[in-house]
Design a protein around this motif. Sequence first.
Motif, PDB file in Angstrom:
ATOM      1  N   MET A   8       0.865  -1.181   0.000  1.00  0.00           N
ATOM      2  CA  MET A   8       0.000   0.000   0.000  1.00  0.00           C
ATOM      3  C   MET A   8       0.899   1.227   0.000  1.00  0.00           C
ATOM      4  SD  MET A   8      -3.210   1.125   0.237  1.00  0.00           S
ATOM      5  CE  MET A   8      -4.215  -0.122   0.990  1.00  0.00           C
ATOM      6  N   MET A   9       0.584   2.186  -0.861  1.00  0.00           N
ATOM      7  CA  MET A   9       1.368   3.413  -0.943  1.00  0.00           C
ATOM      8  C   MET A   9       0.456   4.601  -0.701  1.00  0.00           C
ATOM      9  SD  MET A   9       3.755   2.700  -4.265  1.00  0.00           S
ATOM     10  CE  MET A   9       4.681   4.181  -3.976  1.00  0.00           C
ATOM     11  N   CYS A  10       0.896   5.491   0.171  1.00  0.00           N
ATOM     12  CA  CYS A  10       0.119   6.696   0.451  1.00  0.00           C
ATOM     13  C   CYS A  10       0.598   7.878  -0.387  1.00  0.00           C
ATOM     14  CB  CYS A  10       0.182   7.025   1.943  1.00  0.00           C
ATOM     15  SG  CYS A  10      -0.638   5.762   2.936  1.00  0.00           S
ATOM     16  N   GLU A  11       1.639   7.674  -1.163  1.00  0.00           N
ATOM     17  CA  GLU A  11       2.124   8.697  -2.096  1.00  0.00           C
ATOM     18  C   GLU A  11       1.862   8.213  -3.515  1.00  0.00           C
ATOM     19  OE1 GLU A  11       6.099  10.030  -1.472  1.00  0.00           O
ATOM     20  OE2 GLU A  11       5.862  10.022   0.705  1.00  0.00           O
ATOM     21  N   TRP A  12       1.480   9.144  -4.379  1.00  0.00           N
ATOM     22  CA  TRP A  12       1.178   8.802  -5.770  1.00  0.00           C
ATOM     23  C   TRP A  12       2.434   8.338  -6.489  1.00  0.00           C
ATOM     24  CZ3 TRP A  12      -3.047   7.987  -8.552  1.00  0.00           C
ATOM     25  CH2 TRP A  12      -2.900   7.848  -9.930  1.00  0.00           C
ATOM     26  N   ARG A  24      -1.011  12.004 -11.028  1.00  0.00           N
ATOM     27  CA  ARG A  24      -2.053  12.247 -10.022  1.00  0.00           C
ATOM     28  C   ARG A  24      -3.099  13.225 -10.562  1.00  0.00           C
ATOM     29  NH1 ARG A  24      -1.186  13.621  -3.633  1.00  0.00           N
ATOM     30  NH2 ARG A  24      -3.374  13.981  -3.180  1.00  0.00           N
ATOM     31  N   ASP A  36      -6.066   9.282  -2.227  1.00  0.00           N
ATOM     32  CA  ASP A  36      -5.652   8.987  -0.850  1.00  0.00           C
ATOM     33  C   ASP A  36      -4.504   7.977  -0.811  1.00  0.00           C
ATOM     34  OD1 ASP A  36      -7.301  10.653   0.609  1.00  0.00           O
ATOM     35  OD2 ASP A  36      -8.797   9.124   1.029  1.00  0.00           O
ATOM     36  N   ALA A  37      -4.652   6.838  -1.517  1.00  0.00           N
ATOM     37  CA  ALA A  37      -3.637   5.781  -1.473  1.00  0.00           C
ATOM     38  C   ALA A  37      -3.805   4.869  -2.685  1.00  0.00           C
ATOM     39  CB  ALA A  37      -3.774   4.968  -0.200  1.00  0.00           C
ATOM     40  N   MET A  39      -2.874   0.616  -4.012  1.00  0.00           N
ATOM     41  CA  MET A  39      -2.426  -0.712  -3.618  1.00  0.00           C
ATOM     42  C   MET A  39      -1.998  -1.495  -4.854  1.00  0.00           C
ATOM     43  SD  MET A  39      -4.266  -3.949  -1.688  1.00  0.00           S
ATOM     44  CE  MET A  39      -5.520  -2.946  -1.025  1.00  0.00           C
ATOM     45  N   TYR A  52      -7.425   4.330  -3.911  1.00  0.00           N
ATOM     46  CA  TYR A  52      -8.387   4.862  -2.958  1.00  0.00           C
ATOM     47  C   TYR A  52      -8.429   6.372  -3.086  1.00  0.00           C
ATOM     48  CZ  TYR A  52      -7.894   0.253  -0.894  1.00  0.00           C
ATOM     49  OH  TYR A  52      -7.868  -1.102  -0.706  1.00  0.00           O
ATOM     50  N   THR A  53      -9.637   6.918  -3.206  1.00  0.00           N
ATOM     51  CA  THR A  53      -9.820   8.362  -3.212  1.00  0.00           C
ATOM     52  C   THR A  53     -10.643   8.712  -1.977  1.00  0.00           C
ATOM     53  OG1 THR A  53     -11.868   8.342  -4.505  1.00  0.00           O
ATOM     54  CG2 THR A  53      -9.783   8.409  -5.749  1.00  0.00           C
ATOM     55  N   LYS A  54     -10.914   9.969  -1.794  1.00  0.00           N
ATOM     56  CA  LYS A  54     -11.676  10.399  -0.608  1.00  0.00           C
ATOM     57  C   LYS A  54     -13.023   9.695  -0.517  1.00  0.00           C
ATOM     58  CE  LYS A  54     -13.116  14.459   1.908  1.00  0.00           C
ATOM     59  NZ  LYS A  54     -12.624  14.006   3.187  1.00  0.00           N
TER      60      LYS A  54
END
Length: 82
Positions: A8-12, A24, A36-37, A39, A52-54
């Motif tokens: 899982m990455m929280c940065e684009w 992005r 948001d993240a 995977m 994942y988006t808001k």
Amino acid sequence: MKTINRPMMCEWRDFSTDTETYTRTVFEAKVGDKFDAMMFESETDEIPSYIYTKNYVCIIRRNTRMINDISITKIPRNPDCS
């Protein structure tokens, strides 16, 4: 219930198909929501499986008939069941 650990990455991280490069900014414009993240199925994958988006979970499916391309399916993250 079995939990599967996937990267899982929280940065684009930019990714490309044969027809388009997804930054992005491009992705957020396509889905109309803020990132948001993301995977990946494995650490070596170039294209994420889920973004994942808001408000959505976006399923990224690869289409490889003549060219390498993707389709994006948006599913609401927090559906209102009231």
